[in-house]
Design a protein around this motif. Sequence first.
Motif, PDB file in Angstrom:
ATOM      1  N   ARG A 134      92.427  23.574  24.898  1.00 19.02           N
ATOM      2  CA  ARG A 134      91.349  24.241  25.645  1.00 19.02           C
ATOM      3  C   ARG A 134      91.919  25.063  26.797  1.00 19.02           C
ATOM      4  NH1 ARG A 134      88.576  19.417  24.297  1.00 19.02           N
ATOM      5  NH2 ARG A 134      89.364  18.359  26.168  1.00 19.02           N
ATOM      6  N   LEU A 135      92.920  24.513  27.469  1.00 17.08           N
ATOM      7  CA  LEU A 135      93.522  25.236  28.585  1.00 17.08           C
ATOM      8  C   LEU A 135      94.141  26.549  28.107  1.00 17.08           C
ATOM      9  CD1 LEU A 135      95.689  23.865  31.441  1.00 17.08           C
ATOM     10  CD2 LEU A 135      96.595  25.703  30.036  1.00 17.08           C
ATOM     11  N   LEU A 136      94.890  26.507  27.013  1.00 17.27           N
ATOM     12  CA  LEU A 136      95.519  27.714  26.505  1.00 17.27           C
ATOM     13  C   LEU A 136      94.470  28.724  26.059  1.00 17.27           C
ATOM     14  CD1 LEU A 136      98.014  29.317  25.796  1.00 17.27           C
ATOM     15  CD2 LEU A 136      98.153  28.071  23.626  1.00 17.27           C
ATOM     16  N   ALA A 137      93.424  28.258  25.396  1.00 18.26           N
ATOM     17  CA  ALA A 137      92.348  29.162  24.982  1.00 18.26           C
ATOM     18  C   ALA A 137      91.709  29.839  26.197  1.00 18.26           C
ATOM     19  CB  ALA A 137      91.303  28.396  24.185  1.00 18.26           C
ATOM     20  N   ASP A 138      91.502  29.075  27.261  1.00 18.00           N
ATOM     21  CA  ASP A 138      90.927  29.646  28.480  1.00 18.00           C
ATOM     22  C   ASP A 138      91.863  30.693  29.089  1.00 18.00           C
ATOM     23  OD1 ASP A 138      88.703  28.050  28.236  1.00 18.00           O
ATOM     24  OD2 ASP A 138      89.366  26.564  29.718  1.00 18.00           O
ATOM     25  N   ASP A 149      90.147  35.870  19.285  1.00 18.75           N
ATOM     26  CA  ASP A 149      90.928  34.895  18.524  1.00 18.75           C
ATOM     27  C   ASP A 149      91.773  33.978  19.400  1.00 18.75           C
ATOM     28  OD1 ASP A 149      89.972  35.731  16.069  1.00 18.75           O
ATOM     29  OD2 ASP A 149      91.549  37.231  15.788  1.00 18.75           O
ATOM     30  N   GLY A 150      91.600  34.020  20.715  1.00 21.37           N
ATOM     31  CA  GLY A 150      92.359  33.136  21.586  1.00 21.37           C
ATOM     32  C   GLY A 150      92.209  31.662  21.242  1.00 21.37           C
ATOM     33  N   PRO A 151      90.971  31.170  21.044  1.00 19.27           N
ATOM     34  CA  PRO A 151      90.812  29.764  20.677  1.00 19.27           C
ATOM     35  C   PRO A 151      91.492  29.406  19.352  1.00 19.27           C
ATOM     36  CG  PRO A 151      88.753  30.636  21.508  1.00 19.27           C
ATOM     37  CD  PRO A 151      89.677  31.813  21.347  1.00 19.27           C
ATOM     38  N   LEU A 152      91.453  30.343  18.391  1.00 23.68           N
ATOM     39  CA  LEU A 152      92.100  30.082  17.105  1.00 23.68           C
ATOM     40  C   LEU A 152      93.614  30.011  17.276  1.00 23.68           C
ATOM     41  CD1 LEU A 152      91.777  29.769  14.032  1.00 23.68           C
ATOM     42  CD2 LEU A 152      91.932  32.276  13.862  1.00 23.68           C
ATOM     43  N   PHE A 153      94.161  30.959  18.029  1.00 30.98           N
ATOM     44  CA  PHE A 153      95.601  30.934  18.272  1.00 30.98           C
ATOM     45  C   PHE A 153      96.009  29.665  19.006  1.00 30.98           C
ATOM     46  CE2 PHE A 153      99.137  31.575  21.185  1.00 30.98           C
ATOM     47  CZ  PHE A 153     100.138  31.942  20.309  1.00 30.98           C
ATOM     48  N   ALA A 154      95.246  29.280  20.034  1.00 34.66           N
ATOM     49  CA  ALA A 154      95.562  28.071  20.795  1.00 34.66           C
ATOM     50  C   ALA A 154      95.572  26.849  19.890  1.00 34.66           C
ATOM     51  CB  ALA A 154      94.552  27.885  21.924  1.00 34.66           C
ATOM     52  N   ALA A 155      94.608  26.780  18.970  1.00 35.20           N
ATOM     53  CA  ALA A 155      94.548  25.651  18.040  1.00 35.20           C
ATOM     54  C   ALA A 155      95.778  25.629  17.140  1.00 35.20           C
ATOM     55  CB  ALA A 155      93.272  25.726  17.201  1.00 35.20           C
ATOM     56  N   VAL A 194     107.524  32.279  13.688  1.00 31.54           N
ATOM     57  CA  VAL A 194     107.442  33.299  12.642  1.00 31.54           C
ATOM     58  C   VAL A 194     106.083  33.224  11.954  1.00 31.54           C
ATOM     59  CG1 VAL A 194     108.348  33.998  10.384  1.00 31.54           C
ATOM     60  CG2 VAL A 194     109.927  33.477  12.237  1.00 31.54           C
ATOM     61  N   ALA A 195     105.653  32.015  11.637  1.00 37.10           N
ATOM     62  CA  ALA A 195     104.366  31.835  10.980  1.00 37.10           C
ATOM     63  C   ALA A 195     103.209  32.297  11.870  1.00 37.10           C
ATOM     64  CB  ALA A 195     104.166  30.377  10.579  1.00 37.10           C
ATOM     65  N   LEU A 196     103.280  31.972  13.153  1.00 33.23           N
ATOM     66  CA  LEU A 196     102.218  32.386  14.077  1.00 33.23           C
ATOM     67  C   LEU A 196     102.158  33.906  14.193  1.00 33.23           C
ATOM     68  CD1 LEU A 196     102.632  29.731  16.896  1.00 33.23           C
ATOM     69  CD2 LEU A 196     100.709  29.948  15.346  1.00 33.23           C
ATOM     70  N   ARG A 197     103.310  34.555  14.259  1.00 31.40           N
ATOM     71  CA  ARG A 197     103.293  36.013  14.390  1.00 31.40           C
ATOM     72  C   ARG A 197     102.801  36.669  13.109  1.00 31.40           C
ATOM     73  NH1 ARG A 197     104.584  39.275  18.086  1.00 31.40           N
ATOM     74  NH2 ARG A 197     105.794  37.770  19.303  1.00 31.40           N
ATOM     75  N   SER A 198     103.155  36.104  11.990  1.00 31.51           N
ATOM     76  CA  SER A 198     102.718  36.703  10.714  1.00 31.51           C
ATOM     77  C   SER A 198     101.251  36.484  10.447  1.00 31.51           C
ATOM     78  CB  SER A 198     103.540  36.087   9.559  1.00 31.51           C
ATOM     79  OG  SER A 198     104.907  36.334   9.727  1.00 31.51           O
ATOM     80  N   GLY A 199     100.746  35.308  10.903  1.00 36.03           N
ATOM     81  CA  GLY A 199      99.395  34.945  10.493  1.00 36.03           C
ATOM     82  C   GLY A 199      98.312  35.126  11.523  1.00 36.03           C
ATOM     83  N   VAL A 200      98.705  35.287  12.813  1.00 38.52           N
ATOM     84  CA  VAL A 200      97.668  35.304  13.854  1.00 38.52           C
ATOM     85  C   VAL A 200      97.719  36.592  14.657  1.00 38.52           C
ATOM     86  CG1 VAL A 200      96.728  34.111  15.858  1.00 38.52           C
ATOM     87  CG2 VAL A 200      97.728  32.801  13.984  1.00 38.52           C
ATOM     88  N   VAL A 201      98.915  36.946  15.135  1.00 36.64           N
ATOM     89  CA  VAL A 201      99.012  38.069  16.065  1.00 36.64           C
ATOM     90  C   VAL A 201      99.240  39.373  15.306  1.00 36.64           C
ATOM     91  CG1 VAL A 201     100.265  38.993  18.030  1.00 36.64           C
ATOM     92  CG2 VAL A 201      99.925  36.541  17.831  1.00 36.64           C
TER      93      VAL A 201
END
Length: 201
Positions: A134-138, A149-155, A194-201
């Motif tokens: 929650r802190l990161l999403a905020d 997509d901040g909450p999704l990335f934080a999760a 690598v997975a986060l950059r490919s799939g989220v950002v």
Amino acid sequence: MPRTGERGGPQTRAKISQAATRLFLERGFDAVTVAEVAREAGVSSVTVFKHFPRKEDLLLDRQVDAADVLRSAVRDRAPGVDVLESLREATLRLLDERHGLSGVADGAIPFFRTVAASPALIARVREIGADLQRLLADELAGDRDFDDDGPLFAAFFIAGYATVLVQTASWLIDGGEPDVVAADHRERLERLFVALRSGVV
């Protein structure tokens, strides 16, 4: 009158934490009472709860440090460095320093064994993870790189980092050679980013 050395402040908190950690690692979390921790630290139970509202936080006392790492990665990154790269740099720095949050610090094995043996500690670890998510999403709210997509990335980030830590803990508990486990830990962290950059950002 307060017992010897029972004034408030960081020194008292540190003394309580050290006493609690020593007892928990020696005897197991569930076998030690707060009163025993207080006696070992030379303070009252009231003082223990003043510094640590929950018994679990006597051992899991790094939440503030973890929150500071996340905030700094978002707020204090250099110009041109995105959040994902800043988080990568922060987590690898923890690893290189063998920081207590890295999962490969000295003394990590008895700590992991103690946590794994206590349902109460496992539940608290999950609560802390949810709080950090929650802190990161905020912190990401309104960041144009994430839109909504901040909450999704934080999760994804918190779950991914937790998965890496749990695997590292399991291998260390099972007798893995620490340097080998640390090297594998680094590789899994890199794959996570690598997975986060490919799939989220």
